[in-house]
Design an enzyme around this catalytic site. Structure first.
Site, short mmCIF file in Angstrom:
data_model
loop_
_atom_site.label_atom_id
_atom_site.label_comp_id
_atom_site.label_asym_id
_atom_site.label_seq_id
_atom_site.Cartn_x
_atom_site.Cartn_y
_atom_site.Cartn_z
N LYS A 124 102.89 34.66 88.60
CA LYS A 124 101.58 34.69 87.53
C LYS A 124 101.90 34.23 86.14
O LYS A 124 103.25 34.25 86.05
CB LYS A 124 100.96 35.81 87.32
CG LYS A 124 99.40 35.64 87.03
CD LYS A 124 98.41 35.27 87.92
CE LYS A 124 97.16 34.79 87.66
NZ LYS A 124 96.51 34.58 88.78
N ASP A 164 93.60 29.37 86.72
CA ASP A 164 93.30 30.92 86.76
C ASP A 164 92.15 30.63 85.63
O ASP A 164 91.66 29.50 85.53
CB ASP A 164 94.09 31.92 86.52
CG ASP A 164 93.60 33.42 86.86
OD1 ASP A 164 93.50 33.81 88.12
OD2 ASP A 164 93.29 34.11 85.79
N GLY A 235 79.80 36.34 86.47
CA GLY A 235 80.58 35.20 85.89
C GLY A 235 79.72 34.08 86.26
O GLY A 235 78.75 34.18 87.10
N VAL A 239 85.01 30.50 90.85
CA VAL A 239 84.81 31.63 91.83
C VAL A 239 83.29 31.66 91.92
O VAL A 239 82.90 31.85 93.08
CB VAL A 239 85.63 32.83 91.68
CG1 VAL A 239 85.44 33.77 92.85
CG2 VAL A 239 87.07 32.51 91.38
N TRP A 241 80.77 30.15 91.10
CA TRP A 241 80.13 28.92 91.67
C TRP A 241 80.41 28.43 92.88
O TRP A 241 79.60 28.58 93.84
CB TRP A 241 80.75 27.63 90.87
CG TRP A 241 80.50 26.30 91.16
CD1 TRP A 241 79.17 25.93 91.15
CD2 TRP A 241 81.38 25.70 91.90
NE1 TRP A 241 79.23 24.54 91.99
CE2 TRP A 241 80.78 24.30 92.43
CE3 TRP A 241 82.70 25.45 92.28
CZ2 TRP A 241 81.20 23.12 92.92
CZ3 TRP A 241 83.40 24.48 92.94
CH2 TRP A 241 82.64 23.21 93.38
P1 NDP Z 1 86.75 30.96 85.32
O1 NDP Z 1 87.32 31.20 83.80
O2 NDP Z 1 86.31 29.78 85.82
O3 NDP Z 1 85.33 31.94 85.37
C1 NDP Z 1 85.39 33.49 84.78
C2 NDP Z 1 84.01 33.45 84.49
O4 NDP Z 1 83.66 35.01 84.11
C3 NDP Z 1 83.40 32.81 83.25
O5 NDP Z 1 82.17 32.47 83.37
C4 NDP Z 1 83.61 33.78 82.08
O6 NDP Z 1 82.97 33.64 80.83
C5 NDP Z 1 83.18 34.92 82.90
N1 NDP Z 1 83.52 36.20 82.13
C6 NDP Z 1 84.93 36.69 81.39
N2 NDP Z 1 84.79 37.98 80.98
C7 NDP Z 1 83.45 38.26 81.58
C8 NDP Z 1 82.81 39.69 81.41
N3 NDP Z 1 83.52 40.62 80.77
N4 NDP Z 1 81.72 39.78 81.83
C9 NDP Z 1 81.01 38.75 82.69
N5 NDP Z 1 81.90 37.61 82.78
C10 NDP Z 1 82.78 37.41 82.10
O7 NDP Z 1 87.76 31.85 85.98
P2 NDP Z 1 87.81 31.94 87.57
O8 NDP Z 1 86.42 31.78 88.14
O9 NDP Z 1 88.91 31.12 87.99
O10 NDP Z 1 88.25 33.43 87.63
C11 NDP Z 1 87.49 34.59 87.89
C12 NDP Z 1 88.41 35.47 88.57
O11 NDP Z 1 88.68 35.18 89.70
C13 NDP Z 1 89.60 36.04 87.67
O12 NDP Z 1 89.73 37.55 88.00
C14 NDP Z 1 90.69 35.29 88.50
O13 NDP Z 1 91.79 35.82 88.32
C15 NDP Z 1 90.15 35.47 89.95
N6 NDP Z 1 90.72 34.44 90.77
C16 NDP Z 1 90.44 33.10 90.57
C17 NDP Z 1 90.90 32.14 91.44
C18 NDP Z 1 90.72 30.64 91.30
O14 NDP Z 1 90.92 29.97 92.36
N7 NDP Z 1 90.26 30.13 90.32
C19 NDP Z 1 91.76 32.49 92.75
C20 NDP Z 1 91.68 33.94 92.95
C21 NDP Z 1 91.19 34.86 92.01
P3 NDP Z 1 83.66 33.08 79.99
O15 NDP Z 1 84.18 31.95 80.25
O16 NDP Z 1 82.64 32.76 78.80
O17 NDP Z 1 84.62 34.12 79.29
#
Ligand code: NDP
Length: 445
Positions: A124, A164, A235, A239, A241
């Protein structure tokens, strides 16, 4: 093994790294019995070796912003465990990034990658750089400066980073461009690449799709399906989406999305148009979901609140770590929620998981149910090394198959005497055995 003793030692060595210690605690608790039944693990000090990264690179990233000012950020890459393949794991760009968060993510990644059935070790990395509000040029300059430090440590057979939080297709493009310039070669050194230059179909939506495929498998153990179920998602990123898209496609009604500012409740449920809008909102680089309520009458924005207070059948936390605590879990259970499937990494606190287990509802940990993202990255690596592209249907079918295999492994190691499947235990044991046995095979290194 005495879990408490090992954790006390780790705490003394790494004080204050609470996310990392939380993740280690969860895994050690699950594998304690199997570890004690197999003395060869203790003889080779497998636990002591598996909880410490192989190496951590920390570096300074200096870049110039659009106003000509010098900016300084911290960059990291953690190569945690390479027993079963090249280090593999995402890069996170977010102001909250620190060593504890990256060590927890890297540690989880070891077992997740082992579960995918593909040959990938755990890693990571990331930076405390905040992409919010930055121009494309600033993002590019930052990514180039970051890669200038990282490039000599990674490679298609050594360490293959991906995206990520805060690192999507645009950032992977800038990072890849700089790597290619420095290494003077076109290789599969990053995943999540653009389709024109080595990316895989389905990769952007794979984590969310995989989470929903895993949900389907869990429901099937009860003879149930997603059809007609109401779903709360947190979120509105990558993910969330993908999960919203697949759950809707399979007949469920997704009624929430959220951001750090609050959540949207849409009783009519998301549809293709609303999911597209979600992506547009995301692309504005803005951290709010509130405008959704103005765009789609009938939906409501709840400022400062979390979606877990709504009455839903299924909850898919897809935002960030520790976003669902004990109180949230009790609300979900009281409202009749039957399944929680983690899309994010460690979104549920230890207390929340205990509530789910005590109430015997279906609960899957991220390392099992969000493994579809890294699994599809593994499929991207295979396509790159074979210099070919699979069709959308081929990749999706492989992803679906892998999620079924992960589910089966969890059931194999996690089913209790009363028939209840503890997916946390199942995932941890299945992942641990594969890595621990590989470490034994390879000697003390
Ligand atoms: P993104 O940055 O695309 O999306 C994260 C989303 O969560 C954003 O909309 C963000 O808003 C929102 N968010 C952040 N903090 C909070 C909070 N406290 N409460 C509510 N919403 C919040 O990231 P990913 O979708 O890629 O990743 C999301 C999670 O999934 C993480 O834990 C990541 O480690 C995990 N993951 C991702 C993978 C991937 O393929 N992308 C694979 C496996 C796990 P804002 O941007 O405004 O902060």
């Amino acid at each position: 093994m005495n879990v408490k003793e090992i954790l006390n030692n780790l705490e003394a060595k790494h004080p204050g790294e609470k996310e990392y210690l939380q993740a280690v605690h969860e895994v050690l608790e699950s594998v304690e019995t199997i570890y004690n039944e197999n003395p060869q693990y203790e003889a080779a000090k497998i636990i002591e070796r598996i909880v410490e990264p192989d190496r951590i690179l920390t570096f300074k990233v200096t870049w110039i912003d659009d106003n000509g000012n010098t900016q300084v950020n911290l960059g990291y890459r953690i190569q945690f465990n390479g027993a079963i393949g090249p280090y593999k794991g995402g890069l996170r760009f977010h102001p909250s990034v620190n060593l504890s968060i990256l060590k927890f993510l890297g540690f989880e990644q070891i077992f997740k990658n082992a579960l995918t059935t593909l040959p990938m070790g755990g890693g990571k990395g990331g930076s405390d750089f905040d992409p919010k509000g930055k121009s494309d040029k600033e993002i590019m300059r930052f990514c180039q400066a970051f890669m200038l430090e990282l490039w000599s440590l990674i490679g298609p057979e050594t360490d293959v980073p991906a995206g990520d939080i805060g690192v999507g297709g645009r950032e992977i493009g800038f990072l890849y461009g700089m790597y290619k310039k420095l290494a003077k070669e076109h290789t599969g050194v990053l995943t999540g690449k653009g389709l024109n230059w080595g990316g895989s179909l389905v990769r952007p939506e794979a984590t969310g799709f995989g989470n929903v495929y895993f949900t389907q498998e869990m429901l099937a153990t009860k003879g149930d399906t997603l059809k007609g179920k109401t779903v709360a998602i947190s979120g509105f990123g990558n993910v969330a989406w993908g999960a919203a898209l697949k759950a809707t496609e399979l007949g469920a009604k997704v009624v929430t999305i959220s951001g750090p500012d609050g959540y949207i409740f849409d009783p009519a449920g998301l549809n293709a148009e609303k999911i597209d809008y979600m992506l547009e909102l995301r692309a504005t680089n803005n951290d709010i979901v509130a405008p959704y309520a103005d765009e789609f009458p009938g939906s409501t924005f709840f400022a400062g609140k979390k979606p877990w207070e709504q009455k839903v059948d299924i909850a898919l936390p897809c935002a960030t770590q520790n976003e669902l605590n004990g109180d949230d879990a009790r609300k979900l259970v009281a409202n009749g929620c039957i399944l929680v499937g983690e899309g994010a990494n460690m979104p549920s606190t230890e207390e929340a998981i205990k509530v789910f287990h005590d109430n015997k509802i279906l609960f899957s940990p991220g390392k099992a149910s969000n493994a579809g993202g890294v699994a599809t990255s593994g499929l991207e690596m295979t396509q790159n090394s074979n210099k070919l592209n699979w069709t959308r249907e081929e990749v999706d079918a492989k992803l679906h198959h892998i999620m079924k295999e992960i589910h089966a492994a969890c059931v194999k190691y996690g089913t209790g005497v009363d028939g209840y499947v503890d997916y946390v235990k199942g995932a941890n044991i299945a992942g641990f055995l594969k890595v621990a046995d590989s470490m034994l095979d390879q000697g003390i290194i």
